[in-house]
Write a protein that holds these residues in place. Structure first.
Motif, PDB file in Angstrom:
ATOM      1  N   LEU A  77     -20.578   9.739  11.930  1.00 26.64           N
ATOM      2  CA  LEU A  77     -19.399   9.234  11.234  1.00 26.64           C
ATOM      3  C   LEU A  77     -19.454   7.718  11.055  1.00 26.64           C
ATOM      4  N   ARG A  78     -19.969   7.015  12.091  1.00 25.62           N
ATOM      5  CA  ARG A  78     -20.097   5.565  11.986  1.00 25.62           C
ATOM      6  C   ARG A  78     -21.097   5.190  10.895  1.00 25.62           C
ATOM      7  N   ALA A  79     -22.224   5.910  10.860  1.00 25.61           N
ATOM      8  CA  ALA A  79     -23.230   5.628   9.833  1.00 25.61           C
ATOM      9  C   ALA A  79     -22.672   5.919   8.442  1.00 25.61           C
ATOM     10  N   TYR A  80     -21.880   6.968   8.335  1.00 28.22           N
ATOM     11  CA  TYR A  80     -21.296   7.306   7.036  1.00 28.22           C
ATOM     12  C   TYR A  80     -20.316   6.225   6.589  1.00 28.22           C
TER      13      TYR A  80
ATOM     14  N   MET B 189     -29.749   5.058   9.136  1.00 25.16           N
ATOM     15  CA  MET B 189     -29.287   5.765  10.322  1.00 25.16           C
ATOM     16  C   MET B 189     -29.109   7.256  10.033  1.00 25.16           C
ATOM     17  N   LEU B 190     -28.575   7.591   8.873  1.00 30.96           N
ATOM     18  CA  LEU B 190     -28.390   8.996   8.516  1.00 30.96           C
ATOM     19  C   LEU B 190     -29.734   9.711   8.398  1.00 30.96           C
ATOM     20  N   ARG B 191     -30.757   9.010   7.953  1.00 28.94           N
ATOM     21  CA  ARG B 191     -32.090   9.616   7.885  1.00 28.94           C
ATOM     22  C   ARG B 191     -32.605   9.981   9.273  1.00 28.94           C
TER      23      ARG B 191
ATOM     24  N   ILE C  27     -13.025   6.404   9.773  1.00 25.70           N
ATOM     25  CA  ILE C  27     -12.905   7.812  10.141  1.00 25.70           C
ATOM     26  C   ILE C  27     -12.740   7.897  11.650  1.00 25.70           C
ATOM     27  N   GLN C  28     -11.629   8.482  12.086  1.00 19.45           N
ATOM     28  CA  GLN C  28     -11.338   8.615  13.511  1.00 19.45           C
ATOM     29  C   GLN C  28     -11.265  10.093  13.895  1.00 19.45           C
TER      30      GLN C  28
ATOM     31  N   ARG D 182     -11.621  18.225   8.134  1.00 18.55           N
ATOM     32  CA  ARG D 182     -12.356  18.992   9.151  1.00 18.55           C
ATOM     33  C   ARG D 182     -13.856  18.936   8.901  1.00 18.55           C
ATOM     34  N   LEU D 183     -14.599  18.970   9.974  1.00 22.74           N
ATOM     35  CA  LEU D 183     -16.055  18.833   9.907  1.00 22.74           C
ATOM     36  C   LEU D 183     -16.710  19.769  10.916  1.00 22.74           C
ATOM     37  N   THR D 184     -17.694  20.524  10.442  1.00 23.60           N
ATOM     38  CA  THR D 184     -18.578  21.290  11.317  1.00 23.60           C
ATOM     39  C   THR D 184     -19.988  20.715  11.197  1.00 23.60           C
TER      40      THR D 184
END
Length: 314
Positions: free
Chosen positions: A14-17, A24-26, A68-69, A107-109
């Motif tokens: 979430l931080r990288a996003y 970082m996402l890679r 995003i929290q 929501r996130l899975t």
């Protein structure tokens, strides 16, 4: 992998996003063509890292001041610690193409697999709560302050509709792993059996649904995450409608399948659920669903998790 380690990886994602850190996402996502990502509406489904990366670049070019929290977090490790699943409810605030967004329950899975001595995300699914559904008619939830894009999605505030329609989609095709295909056959038979017994008035949740779910089962649908006991309540309005003369139908189709670990299958499916009322009025809902299934001690396929996003009816 402990729950705290899963939580740490989720927060890193979430931080990288929110910082638009593609490098970082890679490192966090698998970069194989088996990666599956489902966004917040029907056109947003990606198979493979290259398709998802293209989407991320487009999203990042429009994002500003994103925060995003996590407000609720659950996780489960399975398959002998070879795979794990995380479920998070988040508070999203930001600006996309100059428009303010505030989503209270995004929501996130995330599904994780152990790759080369490190954990990688192999599947992600974002969704925004709907006002309610045929199988889960809950009070309406706070809506986004704008129709601009949410994470994993391109809304009117980012990419023109004609570009969004060009996004790579998960294509239904043959050649799925035999075990995953067997798991889906169990799923399809479950839908047929439940349909028949609901219409006959003989449906019993304890015998028709519960044996097909793991004790850690979680469903993310239109409200808060549901465990098996809470899921039982979602069938009450359907049973009541049938008692009043309605008829029920439930069909499922397989879009993509893969193994995550021995005896663990990831299925991306679509479903159509309908009630035909006694006056002929038709109430239909369509969903795209992430499903995780595992083989239990007796060798039967059971559900670990479902996360569904409603898509417009045709």
């Amino acid at each position: 992998m402990s729950s705290s380690e899963i939580y740490d990886l989720c927060t890193r994602f979430l931080r990288a996003y929110q910082e638009r850190d593609l490098d970082m996402l890679r490192q966090i996502f698998t970069r194989s063509e088996e990666l599956t990502v489902l966004g917040t509406h029907q056109d947003l489904r990606f198979l493979g890292w290259s398709a998802f990366e293209t989407s991320l670049v487009r999203q990042f070019s429009a994002m500003q001041d994103t925060d995003i929290q996590i407000t609720d977090f659950r996780s489960h490790v399975f398959a002998g610690a070879a795979a794990a699943c995380a479920y998070a409810t988040t508070l999203y605030r930001g600006r996309v193409s100059g428009q303010d967004i505030h989503i209270q329950r995004l929501r996130l899975t995330l599904t994780l697999e152990h790759h080369d001595h490190s954990w990688r995300i192999v599947q992600a699914h974002w969704s925004i709560p709907a006002d309610g559904s045929l199988l889960n008619p809950r009070p309406s939830t706070p809506q986004p302050e704008t129709t601009a894009s949410a994470p994993g999605g391109h809304g009117s505030g980012t990419v023109p509709a004609q570009k969004a329609q060009q996004q790579p989609a998960l294509a239904a095709h043959g050649g799925f792993p035999s075990g995953a295909a067997t798991a889906f056959a169990v799923y399809r038979q479950l839908a047929a059996t439940v349909t028949e017994r609901l219409n006959q008035g003989t449906f019993d949740f304890a015998s028709d649904i519960a044996p097909h779910a793991d004790e850690y089962f979680i469903e993310i649908a239109d409200g808060d995450p549901l465990d098996l006991t809470q899921m039982k309540e979602t069938f009450i309005p359907v049973i009541d409608a049938i008692a009043a003369g309605a008829s029920f139908s439930w069909s499922v189709e397989l879009e993509h399948a893969r193994y995550l670990a021995p005896d663990v299958a990831l299925l991306i499916t679509s479903a159509r659920v309908s009630l035909t009322l006694s006056d002929g009025q038709l109430d239909t809902k369509r969903y795209r669903i992430t499903n995780l299934l595992t083989r239990n001690a007796s060798g039967a396929w059971v559900f670990l998790h479902q996360h569904r996003t409603e898509i417009p009816a045709e």
